[in-house]
Scaffold this motif. Structure first.
Motif, PDB file in Angstrom:
ATOM      1  N   GLY A 129       0.811  -1.207   0.000  1.00 28.04           N
ATOM      2  CA  GLY A 129       0.000   0.000   0.000  1.00 28.04           C
ATOM      3  C   GLY A 129       0.846   1.259   0.000  1.00 28.04           C
ATOM      4  O   GLY A 129       0.548   2.229  -0.707  1.00 28.04           O
ATOM      5  N   VAL A 130       1.904   1.262   0.778  1.00 31.89           N
ATOM      6  CA  VAL A 130       2.811   2.409   0.817  1.00 31.89           C
ATOM      7  C   VAL A 130       3.490   2.591  -0.533  1.00 31.89           C
ATOM      8  O   VAL A 130       3.604   3.718  -1.048  1.00 31.89           O
ATOM      9  N   LEU A 131       3.931   1.495  -1.104  1.00 32.51           N
ATOM     10  CA  LEU A 131       4.583   1.572  -2.423  1.00 32.51           C
ATOM     11  C   LEU A 131       3.632   2.124  -3.477  1.00 32.51           C
ATOM     12  O   LEU A 131       4.030   2.903  -4.344  1.00 32.51           O
ATOM     13  N   ALA A 132       2.379   1.719  -3.397  1.00 32.66           N
ATOM     14  CA  ALA A 132       1.403   2.137  -4.405  1.00 32.66           C
ATOM     15  C   ALA A 132       1.169   3.642  -4.382  1.00 32.66           C
ATOM     16  O   ALA A 132       0.864   4.247  -5.418  1.00 32.66           O
ATOM     17  N   GLU A 133       1.329   4.252  -3.209  1.00 30.61           N
ATOM     18  CA  GLU A 133       1.029   5.675  -3.061  1.00 30.61           C
ATOM     19  C   GLU A 133       2.273   6.557  -3.076  1.00 30.61           C
ATOM     20  O   GLU A 133       2.167   7.780  -3.178  1.00 30.61           O
ATOM     21  N   ALA A 134       3.461   5.970  -2.969  1.00 30.18           N
ATOM     22  CA  ALA A 134       4.686   6.755  -2.800  1.00 30.18           C
ATOM     23  C   ALA A 134       5.148   7.384  -4.110  1.00 30.18           C
ATOM     24  O   ALA A 134       4.887   6.866  -5.207  1.00 30.18           O
ATOM     25  N   GLY A 135       5.849   8.482  -3.952  1.00 31.23           N
ATOM     26  CA  GLY A 135       6.478   9.150  -5.100  1.00 31.23           C
ATOM     27  C   GLY A 135       7.981   9.030  -4.996  1.00 31.23           C
ATOM     28  O   GLY A 135       8.514   7.948  -4.722  1.00 31.23           O
TER      29      GLY A 135
END
Length: 355
Positions: A116-122
């Motif tokens: 989930g963090v990876l999906a939202e990170a820039g």
């Protein structure tokens, strides 16, 4: 909660099994305890996945924490790549970690958080991944301490308790789940006697639980797995306190093999049965225990002891690692969201909605 402030954690929380330091993950090799305290230094995610599969690190929360840190290790090995590239490159790593132990839902839960963090990170994806692993570990420790106080409050002063497998600091970020309740109960003067099953065939109770309690100065008596019903029948045990690897939406609980027979014996003798686990162990997507995959390990674990065969040649063995205790045999499920009572399906739905 008042009881939290009354517990001396420096005395009752000394062991750490999962330590991330200097960009490597140090895992206390639980196969070598109690006679050797040896750490495995994992520098990549494959080494962590192997340690999970080999039971060098074990306990549902600790497995999830180790897997989260494994993703951090894998992220560090990618070099200078974009968040989009990282999301693609880390898919096989996440899949490999997820397959290491299929029954413990904390593993999939922790990896879902990392996804989930990876999906939202820039551009800050690497820092976000590390911060999430830190949060998973920190939240687990806080949850364990809260559950310890909540569970201990259910126990009448002077009680005897029985625990199975190992559910302490070795299996978590610290303090423990069921063992956290026991630590809190001893610290608060509610528990007078502690019994631990040896927990065959890996002997987690004999090798780990009594050793861990010894580190904190807590006196515990080891018993054979087959002596539990006798002990309950003599009136020396008022509560059986266990952890969980998965809790279903209706309150059925998958835990170390042997838990079900303890629950059956407890009900027969009027002994209370408590399950202690963080909310990450609750799997609301799985309706009942019949839907839980039960891992089986190498039958050789039953055919040998200390590397020597103890069974005649040609004998076959069946080695399931977990069993499922029906909700009807459980008196209380303790999570950081509170103490849940029957009917557990309604109690779990309410707790899920409280997030």
């Amino acid at each position: 909660m008042f009881a939290l402030a009354m517990i001396d954690y420096a005395r009752y929380d000394r062991v750490r099994a999962v330590v991330f330091r200097d960009d490597r993950l140090r895992l206390l090799d639980q196969r070598r305890l109690p006679f050797e305290e040896v750490f495995i230094d994992c520098e990549d995610a494959d080494a962590v996945a192997q340690a999970i599969a080999d039971l060098a690190v074990r306990g549902a929360p600790a497995i999830g924490i180790a897997a989260a840190w494994a993703v951090v290790l894998a992220a560090g090995a990618l070099g200078e790549v974009s968040a989009a590239q990282a999301r693609v490159s880390l898919v096989p790593v996440l899949d490999r970690l997820n397959a290491a132990r299929p029954t413990a839902v904390n593993l999939a839960w922790a990896l879902a958080r990392m996804r989930g963090v990876l999906a939202e990170a820039g551009d800050d994806w690497r820092a976000r991944v590390r911060a999430e692993a830190e949060s998973i570990e920190r939240e687990d420790l806080a949850a364990n301490r809260r559950m310890g106080a909540q569970g201990a409050a259910l126990i009448a002063p002077g009680s005897g308790v029985l625990t199975h497998c190992n559910t302490g600091s070795l299996a978590t970020a610290g303090f423990g789940t069921a063992l956290g309740v026991i630590r809190a109960g001893v610290a608060l003067g509610r528990i007078a006697r502690v019994f631990a099953t040896e927990t065959r065939p890996w002997m987690q109770g004999a090798r780990l639980t009594v050793w861990e309690l010894q580190q904190d100065g807590i006196d515990a008596t080891l018993i054979a797995d087959s002596a539990a019903a006798h002990l309950m029948g003599t009136g020396q045990v008022q509560w059986v306190i266990v952890g969980a690897d998965r809790i279903t939406a209706q309150g059925d609980v998958a835990n170390k093999i042997g838990t079900l027979q303890l629950a059956i014996a407890a009900r027969h003798f009027g002994v209370k049965f408590m399950v202690v686990a963080p909310w990450s162990t609750v799997d609301m997507a799985t309706r009942s225990g019949a839907d839980i995959p039960i891992e089986e390990r190498d039958p050789a674990e039953l055919l040998t002891s200390g590397g020597r065969r103890t069974v005649a040649e040609g004998v076959r063995a069946l080695n399931p690692v977990f069993d499922v205790t029906p909700a009807a045999l459980i008196d209380a499920i303790v999570t950081e969201r509170g103490v849940l009572r029957a009917p557990f399906d309604a109690a779990l739905r309410a707790a899920a909605a409280s997030a």
